[in-house]
Each structure stands twice: as C-alpha cells, then as structure tokens.
Motif scaffolding. Structure first.
Motif, PDB file in Angstrom:
ATOM      1  N   VAL A 103      37.952  37.157  31.369  1.00 41.92           N
ATOM      2  CA  VAL A 103      39.034  37.375  32.325  1.00 41.92           C
ATOM      3  C   VAL A 103      39.057  36.226  33.343  1.00 41.92           C
ATOM      4  O   VAL A 103      40.116  35.689  33.662  1.00 41.92           O
ATOM      5  CB  VAL A 103      38.905  38.744  33.034  1.00 41.92           C
ATOM      6  CG1 VAL A 103      39.878  38.863  34.197  1.00 41.92           C
ATOM      7  CG2 VAL A 103      39.134  39.873  32.045  1.00 41.92           C
ATOM      8  N   ALA A 104      37.890  35.821  33.826  1.00 43.96           N
ATOM      9  CA  ALA A 104      37.814  34.701  34.773  1.00 43.96           C
ATOM     10  C   ALA A 104      38.313  33.410  34.128  1.00 43.96           C
ATOM     11  O   ALA A 104      39.025  32.626  34.768  1.00 43.96           O
ATOM     12  CB  ALA A 104      36.384  34.528  35.267  1.00 43.96           C
ATOM     13  N   PHE A 148      45.109  40.717  37.133  1.00 46.13           N
ATOM     14  CA  PHE A 148      43.734  40.200  37.206  1.00 46.13           C
ATOM     15  C   PHE A 148      42.937  40.952  38.275  1.00 46.13           C
ATOM     16  O   PHE A 148      41.791  41.317  38.068  1.00 46.13           O
ATOM     17  CB  PHE A 148      43.710  38.705  37.551  1.00 46.13           C
ATOM     18  CG  PHE A 148      44.103  37.800  36.425  1.00 46.13           C
ATOM     19  CD1 PHE A 148      43.569  37.946  35.158  1.00 46.13           C
ATOM     20  CD2 PHE A 148      45.005  36.771  36.641  1.00 46.13           C
ATOM     21  CE1 PHE A 148      43.918  37.096  34.122  1.00 46.13           C
ATOM     22  CE2 PHE A 148      45.356  35.913  35.617  1.00 46.13           C
ATOM     23  CZ  PHE A 148      44.825  36.076  34.358  1.00 46.13           C
ATOM     24  N   LYS A 149      43.581  41.166  39.423  1.00 50.51           N
ATOM     25  CA  LYS A 149      42.902  41.788  40.561  1.00 50.51           C
ATOM     26  C   LYS A 149      42.881  43.318  40.485  1.00 50.51           C
ATOM     27  O   LYS A 149      42.085  43.955  41.163  1.00 50.51           O
ATOM     28  CB  LYS A 149      43.603  41.405  41.866  1.00 50.51           C
ATOM     29  CG  LYS A 149      43.577  39.949  42.200  1.00 50.51           C
ATOM     30  CD  LYS A 149      44.337  39.724  43.497  1.00 50.51           C
ATOM     31  CE  LYS A 149      45.069  38.411  43.503  1.00 50.51           C
ATOM     32  NZ  LYS A 149      45.956  38.272  44.641  1.00 50.51           N
ATOM     33  N   GLY A 150      43.766  43.892  39.684  1.00 46.75           N
ATOM     34  CA  GLY A 150      43.997  45.325  39.706  1.00 46.75           C
ATOM     35  C   GLY A 150      42.994  46.186  38.970  1.00 46.75           C
ATOM     36  O   GLY A 150      43.180  47.388  38.874  1.00 46.75           O
ATOM     37  N   HIS A 168      38.722  41.969  22.302  1.00 47.84           N
ATOM     38  CA  HIS A 168      39.539  41.454  21.207  1.00 47.84           C
ATOM     39  C   HIS A 168      40.916  41.038  21.728  1.00 47.84           C
ATOM     40  O   HIS A 168      41.396  39.937  21.447  1.00 47.84           O
ATOM     41  CB  HIS A 168      39.655  42.541  20.133  1.00 47.84           C
ATOM     42  CG  HIS A 168      40.289  42.099  18.853  1.00 47.84           C
ATOM     43  ND1 HIS A 168      40.239  42.859  17.728  1.00 47.84           N
ATOM     44  CD2 HIS A 168      41.003  41.000  18.503  1.00 47.84           C
ATOM     45  CE1 HIS A 168      40.883  42.249  16.741  1.00 47.84           C
ATOM     46  NE2 HIS A 168      41.366  41.117  17.199  1.00 47.84           N
ATOM     47  N   LEU A 169      41.553  41.897  22.514  1.00 49.16           N
ATOM     48  CA  LEU A 169      42.871  41.615  23.062  1.00 49.16           C
ATOM     49  C   LEU A 169      42.818  40.417  24.014  1.00 49.16           C
ATOM     50  O   LEU A 169      43.665  39.522  23.952  1.00 49.16           O
ATOM     51  CB  LEU A 169      43.407  42.852  23.790  1.00 49.16           C
ATOM     52  CG  LEU A 169      44.854  42.711  24.237  1.00 49.16           C
ATOM     53  CD1 LEU A 169      45.732  43.623  23.389  1.00 49.16           C
ATOM     54  CD2 LEU A 169      44.985  43.100  25.681  1.00 49.16           C
ATOM     55  N   LEU A 170      41.806  40.383  24.864  1.00 47.13           N
ATOM     56  CA  LEU A 170      41.665  39.263  25.798  1.00 47.13           C
ATOM     57  C   LEU A 170      41.388  37.955  25.064  1.00 47.13           C
ATOM     58  O   LEU A 170      41.797  36.884  25.518  1.00 47.13           O
ATOM     59  CB  LEU A 170      40.561  39.560  26.816  1.00 47.13           C
ATOM     60  CG  LEU A 170      40.910  40.636  27.838  1.00 47.13           C
ATOM     61  CD1 LEU A 170      39.660  41.113  28.570  1.00 47.13           C
ATOM     62  CD2 LEU A 170      41.958  40.137  28.820  1.00 47.13           C
ATOM     63  N   GLY A 171      40.727  38.031  23.927  1.00 53.50           N
ATOM     64  CA  GLY A 171      40.512  36.832  23.114  1.00 53.50           C
ATOM     65  C   GLY A 171      41.825  36.240  22.637  1.00 53.50           C
ATOM     66  O   GLY A 171      42.022  35.021  22.664  1.00 53.50           O
ATOM     67  N   HIS A 172      42.753  37.102  22.212  1.00 54.22           N
ATOM     68  CA  HIS A 172      44.082  36.622  21.828  1.00 54.22           C
ATOM     69  C   HIS A 172      44.780  35.970  23.025  1.00 54.22           C
ATOM     70  O   HIS A 172      45.403  34.911  22.886  1.00 54.22           O
ATOM     71  CB  HIS A 172      44.939  37.775  21.295  1.00 54.22           C
ATOM     72  CG  HIS A 172      44.633  38.176  19.895  1.00 54.22           C
ATOM     73  ND1 HIS A 172      44.944  37.404  18.801  1.00 54.22           N
ATOM     74  CD2 HIS A 172      44.032  39.292  19.391  1.00 54.22           C
ATOM     75  CE1 HIS A 172      44.563  38.010  17.698  1.00 54.22           C
ATOM     76  NE2 HIS A 172      43.997  39.169  18.034  1.00 54.22           N
ATOM     77  N   ILE A 173      44.671  36.598  24.174  1.00 53.04           N
ATOM     78  CA  ILE A 173      45.316  36.047  25.374  1.00 53.04           C
ATOM     79  C   ILE A 173      44.687  34.706  25.739  1.00 53.04           C
ATOM     80  O   ILE A 173      45.392  33.753  26.083  1.00 53.04           O
ATOM     81  CB  ILE A 173      45.239  37.051  26.549  1.00 53.04           C
ATOM     82  CG1 ILE A 173      46.096  38.280  26.233  1.00 53.04           C
ATOM     83  CG2 ILE A 173      45.673  36.404  27.856  1.00 53.04           C
ATOM     84  CD1 ILE A 173      45.933  39.431  27.207  1.00 53.04           C
ATOM     85  N   TYR A 174      43.379  34.610  25.626  1.00 55.62           N
ATOM     86  CA  TYR A 174      42.674  33.373  25.979  1.00 55.62           C
ATOM     87  C   TYR A 174      43.152  32.183  25.137  1.00 55.62           C
ATOM     88  O   TYR A 174      43.282  31.075  25.650  1.00 55.62           O
ATOM     89  CB  TYR A 174      41.161  33.563  25.812  1.00 55.62           C
ATOM     90  CG  TYR A 174      40.370  32.327  26.164  1.00 55.62           C
ATOM     91  CD1 TYR A 174      40.195  31.937  27.485  1.00 55.62           C
ATOM     92  CD2 TYR A 174      39.806  31.542  25.162  1.00 55.62           C
ATOM     93  CE1 TYR A 174      39.477  30.803  27.812  1.00 55.62           C
ATOM     94  CE2 TYR A 174      39.084  30.410  25.483  1.00 55.62           C
ATOM     95  CZ  TYR A 174      38.923  30.039  26.803  1.00 55.62           C
ATOM     96  OH  TYR A 174      38.217  28.910  27.122  1.00 55.62           O
ATOM     97  N   ASP A 210      41.491  31.302  35.441  1.00 52.71           N
ATOM     98  CA  ASP A 210      41.381  29.892  35.824  1.00 52.71           C
ATOM     99  C   ASP A 210      42.369  29.024  35.050  1.00 52.71           C
ATOM    100  O   ASP A 210      43.056  28.177  35.634  1.00 52.71           O
ATOM    101  CB  ASP A 210      39.958  29.377  35.595  1.00 52.71           C
ATOM    102  CG  ASP A 210      38.957  29.950  36.568  1.00 52.71           C
ATOM    103  OD1 ASP A 210      39.380  30.513  37.609  1.00 52.71           O
ATOM    104  OD2 ASP A 210      37.744  29.854  36.293  1.00 52.71           O
ATOM    105  N   GLU A 211      42.447  29.231  33.748  1.00 60.19           N
ATOM    106  CA  GLU A 211      43.360  28.441  32.920  1.00 60.19           C
ATOM    107  C   GLU A 211      44.814  28.718  33.296  1.00 60.19           C
ATOM    108  O   GLU A 211      45.632  27.803  33.364  1.00 60.19           O
ATOM    109  CB  GLU A 211      43.122  28.738  31.439  1.00 60.19           C
ATOM    110  CG  GLU A 211      43.852  27.824  30.504  1.00 60.19           C
ATOM    111  CD  GLU A 211      43.450  26.369  30.617  1.00 60.19           C
ATOM    112  OE1 GLU A 211      44.295  25.491  30.325  1.00 60.19           O
ATOM    113  OE2 GLU A 211      42.298  26.075  31.019  1.00 60.19           O
TER     114      GLU A 211
END
Length: 134
Positions: A83-84, A70-72, A17-23, A88-89
């Motif tokens: 995440v990928a 990203f790497k951590g 959900h959180l990553l969707g907001h970031i995306y 990339d974006e």
C-alpha cells in the motif's frame, strides 16, 4: 488451480492479490479479480473491500478519493508495504502530471491531486514552476 476449474482456498490473500494488480497498474486485472471474489469473502475481509476502494477511485480518476482510500483503513502488516509503495508511486506520477500538464492550476485542484490540504497545495505547484489561481 483456476485452469482446472478449482476455487482458490478460503484463506487466499485476496487483498494482497488485488493490490498486486494495482501496483503493476493492471486495473483491469484488479477489476476482474474483484468480480470473481465470492460475496462471502468480500463480506468477511474488510481489508479486501478497502483495497478495492483504491482500485475504484483509480478506475474513475477520483484523485482525492484515492488518497482518502489510502488513509481510510488501518492496513495489516501483510499489506502495509505494498500500500505504501502504491501510494508513493501514485503521488510521484501525480506530481509529474502536475508539473508537465499544467502551467496554471487552482489551489483546490492542486491539493486534490497531491492528496493534501489546501494550504499545503500552495507549496507543491510553486516549487515545480507553476502558477496558482485562487
């Protein structure tokens, strides 16, 4: 559920959900979601904490920190694709920013923007027509 005042189920995919907001570049939405997540959930979901680290670094314009975030973490299969896609974006946006906003940039700054080591930083801006300073 939220409109009726009900809490999300304990197995809600908060990290996704959180990553969707970031995306979708909704950092405010990500930030307010983070504030609403119960402390017990934050403590029990390290992937959520790692996802929020990306959001924090984006919020504070910590370019090198975003790449480290990203790497951590060893992302689960459920969130690896998003995440990928975010990574990339983010890299594409930074390369466009570098190529249009800077005519001269230090090697260290170019490497921080690109999330790479200093030797790789030599290649990126030169290929986009810029000059590098030592």
């Amino acid at each position: 559920m939220a409109a009726k005042g009900l809490e999300k189920p304990s197995d809600w995919p908060y990290a996704l959900h959180l990553l969707g907001h970031i995306y979708i570049s909704d950092l405010n939405g990500a930030r307010f979601l983070w504030k609403r997540v119960p402390s017990a959930v934050k403590q029990g979901q390290p992937e959520l904490v790692a996802a929020w680290k990306i959001g924090q670094c984006l919020w504070t314009y910590d370019y090198a920190g975003v790449h480290e975030a990203f790497k951590g973490y060893s992302w689960s299969p459920a969130v690896q694709q998003i995440v990928a896609a975010i990574k990339d974006e983010y890299s594409k946006k930074n390369m466009i920013l570098l190529s249009t906003a800077y005519s001269t940039i230090s090697v260290t700054d170019a490497a921080n923007f690109g999330g790479s080591s200093v030797p790789h930083g030599f290649i990126l801006p030169i290929s986009h027509g810029g000059d590098l300073l030592q």
